[in-house]
Enzyme design. Sequence first.
Site, mmCIF file in Angstrom:
data_model
loop_
_atom_site.group_PDB
_atom_site.id
_atom_site.type_symbol
_atom_site.label_atom_id
_atom_site.label_comp_id
_atom_site.label_asym_id
_atom_site.label_seq_id
_atom_site.Cartn_x
_atom_site.Cartn_y
_atom_site.Cartn_z
ATOM 1 N N SER A 155 -21.607 -4.122 13.184
ATOM 2 C CA SER A 155 -20.680 -3.948 14.311
ATOM 3 C C SER A 155 -20.528 -2.457 14.572
ATOM 4 C CB SER A 155 -19.317 -4.542 13.944
ATOM 5 O OG SER A 155 -18.318 -4.075 14.828
ATOM 6 N N TYR A 168 -11.985 -5.959 8.226
ATOM 7 C CA TYR A 168 -13.247 -6.106 8.968
ATOM 8 C C TYR A 168 -14.022 -4.779 8.969
ATOM 9 C CZ TYR A 168 -16.320 -7.324 12.951
ATOM 10 O OH TYR A 168 -17.398 -7.568 13.762
HETATM 11 N N1 LIG Z 1 -18.879 -10.757 19.397
HETATM 12 C C1 LIG Z 1 -18.724 -9.443 19.210
HETATM 13 O O1 LIG Z 1 -18.129 -8.750 20.036
HETATM 14 C C2 LIG Z 1 -19.293 -8.787 17.984
HETATM 15 C C3 LIG Z 1 -19.358 -7.398 17.965
HETATM 16 C C4 LIG Z 1 -19.874 -6.769 16.844
HETATM 17 C C5 LIG Z 1 -20.329 -7.510 15.777
HETATM 18 N N2 LIG Z 1 -20.247 -8.871 15.824
HETATM 19 C C6 LIG Z 1 -20.734 -9.598 14.647
HETATM 20 O O2 LIG Z 1 -21.674 -10.553 15.069
HETATM 21 C C7 LIG Z 1 -21.697 -11.621 14.131
HETATM 22 C C8 LIG Z 1 -21.607 -12.932 14.890
HETATM 23 O O3 LIG Z 1 -20.359 -12.981 15.545
HETATM 24 P P1 LIG Z 1 -20.108 -13.817 16.901
HETATM 25 O O4 LIG Z 1 -19.547 -12.875 17.874
HETATM 26 O O5 LIG Z 1 -21.277 -14.634 17.258
HETATM 27 O O6 LIG Z 1 -18.879 -14.717 16.400
HETATM 28 P P2 LIG Z 1 -18.702 -16.298 16.251
HETATM 29 O O7 LIG Z 1 -17.354 -16.505 15.687
HETATM 30 O O8 LIG Z 1 -19.065 -16.970 17.524
HETATM 31 O O9 LIG Z 1 -19.829 -16.648 15.190
HETATM 32 C C9 LIG Z 1 -19.688 -16.380 13.829
HETATM 33 C C10 LIG Z 1 -20.556 -17.345 13.093
HETATM 34 O O10 LIG Z 1 -20.353 -17.135 11.686
HETATM 35 C C11 LIG Z 1 -20.157 -18.399 11.089
HETATM 36 N N3 LIG Z 1 -19.363 -18.287 9.885
HETATM 37 C C12 LIG Z 1 -18.134 -17.758 9.744
HETATM 38 N N4 LIG Z 1 -17.720 -17.912 8.479
HETATM 39 C C13 LIG Z 1 -18.731 -18.554 7.821
HETATM 40 C C14 LIG Z 1 -18.909 -18.985 6.507
HETATM 41 N N5 LIG Z 1 -17.948 -18.837 5.580
HETATM 42 N N6 LIG Z 1 -20.054 -19.604 6.187
HETATM 43 C C15 LIG Z 1 -21.026 -19.802 7.122
HETATM 44 N N7 LIG Z 1 -20.909 -19.409 8.391
HETATM 45 C C16 LIG Z 1 -19.767 -18.788 8.723
HETATM 46 C C17 LIG Z 1 -19.446 -19.236 12.133
HETATM 47 O O11 LIG Z 1 -19.595 -20.618 11.853
HETATM 48 C C18 LIG Z 1 -20.175 -18.803 13.397
HETATM 49 O O12 LIG Z 1 -21.354 -19.565 13.581
HETATM 50 C C19 LIG Z 1 -20.551 -11.380 13.164
HETATM 51 O O13 LIG Z 1 -21.046 -10.806 11.960
HETATM 52 C C20 LIG Z 1 -19.681 -10.384 13.911
HETATM 53 O O14 LIG Z 1 -18.947 -9.561 13.023
HETATM 54 C C21 LIG Z 1 -19.748 -9.532 16.903
#
Ligand SMILES: NC(=O)c1ccc[n+]([C@@H]2O[C@H](COP(=O)([O-])OP(=O)(O)OC[C@H]3O[C@@H](n4cnc5c(N)ncnc54)[C@H](O)[C@@H]3O)[C@@H](O)[C@H]2O)c1
Length: 220
Positions: A155, A168
Amino acid sequence: MKLEGKVALVTGSSQGIGQAIAIRFAQAGAKVVINYRSHPEGAEATLSKVQSAGGECHLAEGYCDNDRGYAVGADLGMVEDVQRLIQAGIDHYGQLDILVNNAGIEKHAPFEAVTEADYEAVLNVNIKGVFFATQAMVRHLKATQRTGRIINISSVHEDLPFPNFTAYCVSKGGLKMLTRNLAVELGPLGITINNVAPGAIETPINTKLLNDPDTGVTKI
Ligand SMILES: NC(=O)c1ccc[n+]([C@@H]2O[C@H](COP(=O)([O-])OP(=O)(O)OC[C@H]3O[C@@H](n4cnc5c(N)ncnc54)[C@H](O)[C@@H]3O)[C@@H](O)[C@H]2O)c1
């Protein structure tokens, strides 16, 4: 991007960024191991999109299976689940070539209100799970004398402060250092490891926050 003959495992691929990565990999010809924690229906949705990229889906006893994708339930916050997930991918397809450490969670609270349970939940999924998934992948690659690719979804908050999300930020900062360290240690083995550090992308993780006019968080 051509990924025929490659097998990619994408953690947390039942929705959001992980689902999009799984579908894109399937479109490029890879076989994909899809992971979900508690929503097999999300994994089914990913499988069905993977299916339209070329595979057939067969659903049995809570998991989907086709020639392009295979879905495995595992909690990335638990090391034994992480190891079982990697082994399930290897057992199913005979090899893994690419690991995407995508699963991640965040908990919103002012620093003084963060509970030990929430701190542990965030650190367990975002850093401990990544650490041991990567270790299991590296053991597999070394045992089979093959090169591989590890991609961490970090991130902008690996560097950028984000008040009220301290656990986080700690996890993503740690992920950045894990990646730098392993890039040096694993490079000579032909195993690359990279962080992708997105800014805000609207997915289920932040829909509420991005649509709250009081947070001052900007959609990009
Ligand atoms: N969306 C954003 O703005 C953003 C920005 C920077 C980084 N990220 C990172 O991208 C990645 C994906 O995030 P996203 O935005 O798709 O969010 P999201 O909540 O849609 O997806 C997160 C995924 O992680 C899975 N997950 C969570 N806890 C889990 C566990 N204990 N075991 C197995 N799976 C688990 C969830 O089931 C989901 O499929 C994350 O690491 C997040 O930190 C997202």
